[in-house]
Design a protein around this motif. Structure first.
Motif, mmCIF file in Angstrom:
data_model
loop_
_atom_site.group_PDB
_atom_site.id
_atom_site.type_symbol
_atom_site.label_atom_id
_atom_site.label_comp_id
_atom_site.label_asym_id
_atom_site.label_seq_id
_atom_site.Cartn_x
_atom_site.Cartn_y
_atom_site.Cartn_z
ATOM 1 N N THR A 279 50.506 44.429 38.008
ATOM 2 C CA THR A 279 49.597 44.679 36.898
ATOM 3 C C THR A 279 48.180 44.654 37.443
ATOM 4 O OG1 THR A 279 51.130 43.636 35.349
ATOM 5 C CG2 THR A 279 48.835 43.854 34.639
ATOM 6 N N TYR A 280 47.458 45.761 37.278
ATOM 7 C CA TYR A 280 46.095 45.891 37.807
ATOM 8 C C TYR A 280 45.088 45.728 36.677
ATOM 9 C CZ TYR A 280 48.002 47.370 42.244
ATOM 10 O OH TYR A 280 48.665 47.385 43.446
ATOM 11 N N GLY A 281 44.503 44.536 36.614
ATOM 12 C CA GLY A 281 43.467 44.251 35.634
ATOM 13 C C GLY A 281 42.243 43.724 36.355
ATOM 14 N N THR A 282 41.634 42.670 35.805
ATOM 15 C CA THR A 282 40.504 42.022 36.472
ATOM 16 C C THR A 282 40.914 41.586 37.871
ATOM 17 O OG1 THR A 282 39.682 41.262 34.344
ATOM 18 C CG2 THR A 282 38.871 40.127 36.295
ATOM 19 N N GLY A 320 52.743 37.098 43.802
ATOM 20 C CA GLY A 320 51.500 37.082 44.559
ATOM 21 C C GLY A 320 50.332 37.367 43.642
ATOM 22 N N ALA A 321 49.340 36.486 43.660
ATOM 23 C CA ALA A 321 48.159 36.631 42.810
ATOM 24 C C ALA A 321 46.988 37.121 43.649
ATOM 25 C CB ALA A 321 47.817 35.306 42.148
ATOM 26 N N ILE A 322 46.343 38.183 43.201
ATOM 27 C CA ILE A 322 45.156 38.739 43.848
ATOM 28 C C ILE A 322 43.981 38.506 42.910
ATOM 29 C CG2 ILE A 322 44.087 40.809 44.803
ATOM 30 C CD1 ILE A 322 46.965 41.957 45.096
ATOM 31 N N ALA A 323 42.943 37.833 43.382
ATOM 32 C CA ALA A 323 41.874 37.381 42.489
ATOM 33 C C ALA A 323 40.996 38.524 41.997
ATOM 34 C CB ALA A 323 41.012 36.339 43.197
ATOM 35 N N VAL A 324 40.657 39.470 42.870
ATOM 36 C CA VAL A 324 39.628 40.463 42.535
ATOM 37 C C VAL A 324 40.145 41.863 42.827
ATOM 38 C CG1 VAL A 324 37.280 41.281 43.007
ATOM 39 C CG2 VAL A 324 37.775 38.818 43.044
ATOM 40 N N THR A 325 40.368 42.640 41.782
ATOM 41 C CA THR A 325 40.691 44.067 41.927
ATOM 42 C C THR A 325 39.806 44.868 40.970
ATOM 43 O OG1 THR A 325 42.605 43.782 40.457
ATOM 44 C CG2 THR A 325 43.026 43.780 42.825
ATOM 45 N N PRO A 362 36.772 41.653 48.879
ATOM 46 C CA PRO A 362 36.102 40.981 47.761
ATOM 47 C C PRO A 362 36.489 39.516 47.594
ATOM 48 C CG PRO A 362 37.944 42.248 46.923
ATOM 49 C CD PRO A 362 37.913 42.480 48.421
ATOM 50 N N ALA A 363 36.180 38.714 48.596
ATOM 51 C CA ALA A 363 36.507 37.283 48.535
ATOM 52 C C ALA A 363 35.375 36.543 47.818
ATOM 53 C CB ALA A 363 36.728 36.741 49.941
ATOM 54 N N PHE A 364 35.110 36.934 46.575
ATOM 55 C CA PHE A 364 33.976 36.385 45.841
ATOM 56 C C PHE A 364 34.099 34.874 45.640
ATOM 57 C CE2 PHE A 364 33.239 40.674 43.537
ATOM 58 C CZ PHE A 364 32.638 41.182 44.679
ATOM 59 N N SER A 365 35.313 34.396 45.433
ATOM 60 C CA SER A 365 35.559 32.956 45.264
ATOM 61 C C SER A 365 36.693 32.516 46.170
ATOM 62 C CB SER A 365 35.901 32.647 43.798
ATOM 63 O OG SER A 365 34.846 33.016 42.948
ATOM 64 N N GLY A 366 36.688 33.025 47.381
ATOM 65 C CA GLY A 366 37.773 32.754 48.308
ATOM 66 C C GLY A 366 38.839 33.828 48.227
ATOM 67 N N HIS A 371 46.621 34.414 51.535
ATOM 68 C CA HIS A 371 45.811 33.612 52.459
ATOM 69 C C HIS A 371 45.521 32.212 51.935
ATOM 70 C CE1 HIS A 371 45.080 37.334 54.666
ATOM 71 N NE2 HIS A 371 44.781 37.897 53.508
ATOM 72 N N TRP A 372 45.139 32.119 50.645
ATOM 73 C CA TRP A 372 44.745 30.848 50.033
ATOM 74 C C TRP A 372 43.666 30.170 50.871
ATOM 75 C CZ3 TRP A 372 45.991 30.792 45.199
ATOM 76 C CH2 TRP A 372 47.154 31.434 44.770
ATOM 77 N N ARG A 373 42.533 30.878 51.016
ATOM 78 C CA ARG A 373 41.401 30.358 51.779
ATOM 79 C C ARG A 373 40.184 30.251 50.856
ATOM 80 N NH1 ARG A 373 41.764 30.561 57.549
ATOM 81 N NH2 ARG A 373 39.626 29.766 57.443
ATOM 82 N N SER A 374 39.900 29.045 50.414
ATOM 83 C CA SER A 374 38.765 28.843 49.513
ATOM 84 C C SER A 374 37.427 28.917 50.253
ATOM 85 C CB SER A 374 38.885 27.485 48.810
ATOM 86 O OG SER A 374 38.918 26.432 49.748
#
Length: 514
Positions: A279-282, A320-325, A362-366, A371-374
């Protein structure tokens, strides 16, 4: 308050209000992070009507996010009434209602009065960070992952419940006496509709309290988090009749509950091992059906229950969760001003043939999965004087595809069943350039569902199965259809070269925050 009511396909109803549509419709309640919706579907799985209302977001302290569960319940009742009115039907026109919900958001309410004892703590809330450090010392994370499929993170429900028990005056004693009840949003809505205190396996699997193998609350984890068992809901399958509704849905069987991402997987009819949806959202969530046995990830993914139909074994998934798309496109629009509307990015990206050697991470907040790299922060790599805004636009779109590729690689490494094709939904799937690039970098077909509201559709499908409205999964697969498909066409050597460059760009995001 925003209200949206959309009248869809007409339903034949000669003889007055709901007279000829009795039992010929199924409704789905989608209680999300920012709004509540009700969608009514017909027997062909077509949308008949939609109603939607937003609810308030509360941020009482930095990192805290809360909802008013009573406001959510009021909105749910309102959108049900509006969707039924738009469909020209009453409750007697519904064969069943299903529920899908924002996962992990935590509610505690009084058993006698039905009133929440505190604001709901939302999945985005990070107040449990110190508690997780304490838990890590008392309970080995590898053991936790093996038992629950989850990692120690602030967004799961169990630690949120523990925080409430520790900080709301007198709550622990009341919980031990069975005077208050805990639930995620599905439990809260089922309780308000039917008076039954239940949850389903998909939502229970997001609490950090359920054993993935037994599908029951784990006494050892309850002890570790100091959660009284008396306040927990009964864990049931995702597709069965939990009870009969009262009030706005009087007489209607409440017959399904699934967390939102699992519901989208079900709505996409990904019923076979190796089938996946994204699902491609935020941000983006990719779930891969791994079949009847849970697969423990060694590559940064979560193991979760995909769904369980009453009387059948559970089906598991890797997530798998992708934070920024999608939010990266918004950043290009709002922060850089290179486009004025999100859809314009495709037109701008098509002004060039490739990314010109430019990559945006786009690792705006890690970085999230895998990867799980904050400590990571975003980069634009490969800049030269040749780069134009067209190249930047293309690199922004490609970032969503490369991040998906990283999650798929992790899934293929964890699972015996390699991804065969990817079903997609969400707002970004309207971008044909991105979808073709996604197929190219994954080297599998990418298929877009004709019905875009797959989260609601999944809850409706599960509820309909539970009451015999639809006979079996095969029937649902037959009525699922796509409206577009993209086949991989990239030269393998070019794909590998671009992947190497992307990985180099990712490395440059790391170790930025001390």
């Amino acid at each position: 308050m925003i209200v949206r009511v959309v009248r869809g396909k007409a339903v034949d109803a000669p003889g007055g209000y709901g007279a000829a549509v009795t039992g010929e419709l199924v409704a789905a309640i989608d209680q999300g992070t920012t709004s509540s919706r009700c969608i009514v579907f017909d027997r062909a799985g077509e949308i008949v009507s939609v109603a939607q209302r937003e609810h308030r977001q509360f941020f009482p302290q930095p990192g805290w996010v809360e909802h008013d569960a009573e406001e959510i319940w009021a909105n749910v009742q309102q959108v049900v009434l509006e969707a039924l009115a738009a469909a020209g039907a009453g409750p007697d026109g519904l064969a069943a209602v299903g529920i899908t919900n924002q996962r992990e958001t935590t509610v505690v309410w009084d058993r006698a009065t039905g009133k929440p004892v505190a604001p709901a703590i939302v999945w985005q809330d990070t107040r449990t960070g110190p508690l997780l450090r304490e838990l890590a010392e008392a309970y080995d994370e590898k053991r936790l992952r093996a038992r629950t499929g989850l990692t120690l993170a602030t967004y799961f429900a169990g630690p949120k419940l523990r925080w409430l028990l520790d900080h709301v005056d007198g709550l622990r004693a009341r919980a031990e006496r069975g005077e208050v009840l805990f639930g995620t949003i599905d439990s809260w809505l089922i309780w308000k509709l039917t008076g039954r205190h239940v949850t389903d396996v998909t939502n229970a699997s997001r609490t950090m309290l359920m054993d993935l193998a037994t599908l029951d609350w784990d006494p050892e984890l309850l002890d570790a988090l100091r959660v009284p068992a008396a306040m927990l809901p009964e864990i049931r399958s995702s597709a069965e009749v939990y009870g009969t509704a009262e009030g706005v849905l009087a007489g209607v069987p409440v017959a399904s509950a699934l967390g939102d991402q699992q519901s989208a997987l079900f709505g996409q009819t990904c019923f076979q091992p190796g089938e996946a949806k994204c699902t491609y959202g935020t941000g983006s969530f990719l779930l891969l059906n791994t079949g009847a046995s849970p697969v423990t990830s060694g590559h940064g993914l979560l193991t979760t229950v995909a769904y369980q139909i009453d009387g059948q074994p559970p089906v598991y998934a890797l997530e798998g969760a992708i934070a920024v798309t999608g939010s990266l496109v918004q950043w290009l629009r709002d922060n850089l001003g290179l486009i004025s509307t999100a859809p314009q990015i495709e037109e701008l990206a098509r002004t060039v043939d490739d990314n010109g050697g430019c990559y945006v991470v786009p690792a705006f907040s890690g970085l999230f999965a895998p990867h799980w790299r904050s400590d990571a922060r975003g980069v634009i790599a490969g800049l030269t004087g040749y780069i134009t805004k067209g190249h930047l636009a293309r690199a922004v779109l490609e970032a969503s595809a490369w991040q998906t590729r990283e999650v798929v690689d992790a899934m293929n490494a964890d699972s015996d069943v390699a991804l065969r094709r990817l079903r997609v939904d969400g707002g970004m799937t309207g971008n044909a350039l991105l979808m073709q690039f996604l197929a190219d970098v994954l080297d599998v077909p990418v298929v877009r569902s004709r019905i875009t509201e797959t989260t609601c559709l999944g809850a409706a499908y599960a509820a309909g199965l539970a009451v015999g409205f639809w006979p079996d999964l095969a029937t649902l697969r037959e009525q699922w259809s796509s409206d577009a498909q993209w086949q991989p066409a990239m030269d393998p050597a070019h794909r590998e070269r671009e992947l190497r460059n992307w990985r180099k760009a990712v490395q440059r995001t790391l170790d930025w925050v001390d």
